[in-house]
Design an enzyme around this catalytic site. Structure first.
Site, short mmCIF file in Angstrom:
data_model
loop_
_atom_site.label_atom_id
_atom_site.label_comp_id
_atom_site.label_asym_id
_atom_site.label_seq_id
_atom_site.Cartn_x
_atom_site.Cartn_y
_atom_site.Cartn_z
N SER A 82 84.41 58.34 129.46
CA SER A 82 83.51 57.61 129.30
C SER A 82 84.97 56.91 127.24
O SER A 82 85.24 57.99 127.32
CB SER A 82 82.28 57.36 128.32
OG SER A 82 82.23 56.29 127.66
N THR B 79 81.01 56.13 133.13
CA THR B 79 80.35 54.74 132.54
C THR B 79 81.37 54.55 131.59
O THR B 79 82.34 54.91 131.28
CB THR B 79 78.55 54.39 131.90
OG1 THR B 79 78.44 55.10 130.72
CG2 THR B 79 77.40 55.16 132.71
N GLY B 80 80.69 52.89 130.96
CA GLY B 80 82.24 52.07 130.56
C GLY B 80 81.21 52.07 128.29
O GLY B 80 81.90 51.85 128.17
N ASP B 81 80.56 53.07 128.46
CA ASP B 81 79.88 53.08 127.10
C ASP B 81 79.51 54.24 127.05
O ASP B 81 78.74 55.57 128.18
CB ASP B 81 78.72 51.95 126.64
CG ASP B 81 79.19 51.58 124.99
OD1 ASP B 81 78.80 52.69 124.90
OD2 ASP B 81 78.90 50.40 124.90
N ASP B 82 78.64 55.50 125.58
CA ASP B 82 78.12 56.14 125.31
C ASP B 82 77.08 56.98 126.95
O ASP B 82 76.66 56.66 127.13
CB ASP B 82 77.15 56.08 124.64
CG ASP B 82 78.22 55.65 123.02
OD1 ASP B 82 79.27 55.45 122.60
OD2 ASP B 82 77.36 55.15 122.35
#
Length: 448
Positions: free
Chosen positions: A284, A250-253
């Site tokens: 990520s 994903t684009g975050d945690d």
């Protein structure tokens, strides 16, 4: 299942740790038994309610009528809602108790991109406002409030948030309210999600908040690396949560354990506790395994083990801030392999924004009892950064058998520490002096 086994074998190859014994016997340790498996006595199909999987027809009425039927049937053992192959475009909808949402192979439940008619709901009391914008927030695409005994599963069908329109609104700063999560359960218990793919969430992917007894297993979560705030799974003021055998990119945690935001989280006072994260693989630009930064209700008893991370910003990130209050304690991360990381380990007390200017600067977090062991990394630019707070030092930071190998030519110091105490055994590169003084070793004796 094959993906999970591959991540385990990769961990074994690099770590050579005792947990690999369980593979040879075919007995994987699991926490998934906290929620018993359910067999539904009654099945209905979305097509019975006019559902059309052509990717064009709006199926909101079909989903809402089907779930309303389940709610009023009240069949013994609950009801299964079958979604056959096809792309089913729909607005957001609410689930009900004692139901299974079953996606066949090739089935896609796809969110409409009509943001103008997206319903608004009240902010969470432990946040006081929307996480991004003041006021309310857009409801999640698939939502459940006050439910029990809910299953989302199938033959690896897909729930697609079509989040690009929301990401662009965030980039252009035209959001009026906080973006919707893909799936959110509030005040619910006995939730199981397995064998499903989630993709392109507008905001956080899966958000169980004020929940208990929640299981995620054999889940795939996907979003572009530049998609803003698309956290994978965020247990929030929840207890007895099991996350296993999953792949997240994903684009975050990838996984972030939370418990409320500043004065609102302190007042609500509901911690996250007894969280297990096991056999998760992912990538990520931000964190692999995270705690925080919203931890004002407290976070305790978190176990993350057998984790494989690659091309990730920070491997393990425990983060909080002045004004958060609360506590972070009894956190154990072990059997981790990471490759191509900006920072291997980060524990910091200066991370995260505030909901408003009414936070109490004297509300300092209590961070203690953090154990990191059997961690192996290659191509790690900085081994670790551990920075507590001057008036609230982090204590009991215990590192054992941590080997984080750098990249050729890096000029960054391997470790940076301040306002922290603990101990280190068999750590390479050798950590900062705050963790290596002989008088500190007793504080970690029981953790090694």
């Amino acid at each position: 299942m094959c993906r999970a086994l591959a991540s385990i074998l990769l961990s074994c190859f690099f770590l050579q740790t005792p947990f690999c014994f369980y593979i040879s016997n075919g007995n994987l340790t699991t926490c998934s038994g906290i929620v018993p498996m359910r067999y539904r006595n009654y099945n209905i199909s979305i097509t019975d309610f006019g559902g059309v999987g052509d990717g064009k027809t709006l199926n909101t009425k079909a989903f809402r009528e089907a779930i309303n039927r389940i709610q009023h049937l009240r069949t013994r053992g609950g009801t299964l809602l079958y979604v056959p192959p096809g792309v089913y475009l729909t607005d957001s909808f609410n689930l009900t108790s004692h139901m299974t949402l079953y996606l066949a192979r090739g089935a896609v439940i796809q969110a409409t991109q009509d943001t103008w008619n997206w319903p608004l709901i009240s902010p969470l009391p432990s946040y006081g406002r929307g996480r991004e914008r003041p006021g309310g927030r857009y409801t999640s695409f698939i939502h459940g409030d006050g439910l029990e005994d809910v299953v989302i599963t199938g033959e690896n069908g897909t729930i697609d948030g079509q989040g690009a329109v929301w990401w662009n609104m965030w980039r252009q700063r035209t959001l009026q309210f906080t973006r919707p999560n893909l799936v959110e359960f509030v005040n619910s218990r006995g939730i199981t999600i397995f064998n499903v793919t989630f993709q392109n969430s507008p905001f956080w992917n899966i958000h169980p908040v004020y929940c208990s007894n929640v299981v995620f297993r054999y889940v795939t979560i996907l979003a572009p690396s530049d998609s803003p705030n698309t956290d994978g799974i965020d247990p929030d003021s929840s207890s007895n949560v099991c996350i296993e055998d999953s792949f997240i990119s994903t684009g975050d945690d990838l996984v972030a354990v939370k418990s409320g935001w500043d004065e609102y989280g302190i007042a609500y006072g509901r911690p996250s506790s007894d969280i297990t994260i096991r056999r998760v693989t992912g990538t990520s630009p931000f964190a692999g395994i995270a705690v925080g930064s919203e931890t004002s209700g407290g976070v305790e008893n978190v176990l993350a083990e057998n984790i494989v991370l690659y091309n990730t910003g920070v491997g393990v990130n425990i983060k909080t801030n002045i004004g958060r209050g609360g506590f972070i304690k009894n956190i154990t991360v072990s059997e981790v392999f990471m490759e191509n990381m900006r920072t291997g380990i980060k524990i910091a007390g200066d991370i995260g924004d505030h909901p408003d200017n009414n936070f109490n600067p004297n509300a300092l977090p209590n961070v203690k009892g953090i154990t990191l062991k059997n961690i192996w990394g290659v191509k790690v630019q900085r081994a670790g950064l551990i920075q507590g707070l001057k008036n609230a030092p982090f204590t009991g930071i215990c590192l054992s058998k941590v080997n984080l190998h750098g990249m050729t030519g890096t000029r960054s110091p391997p470790w940076k520490c301040s306002d922290v105490s603990g101990a280190a055994i068999e750590v390479s590169p050798w950590p900062c002096t705050e963790l290596t003084s002989p008088q500190q070793s007793d504080s970690c004796a029981s953790h090694f």
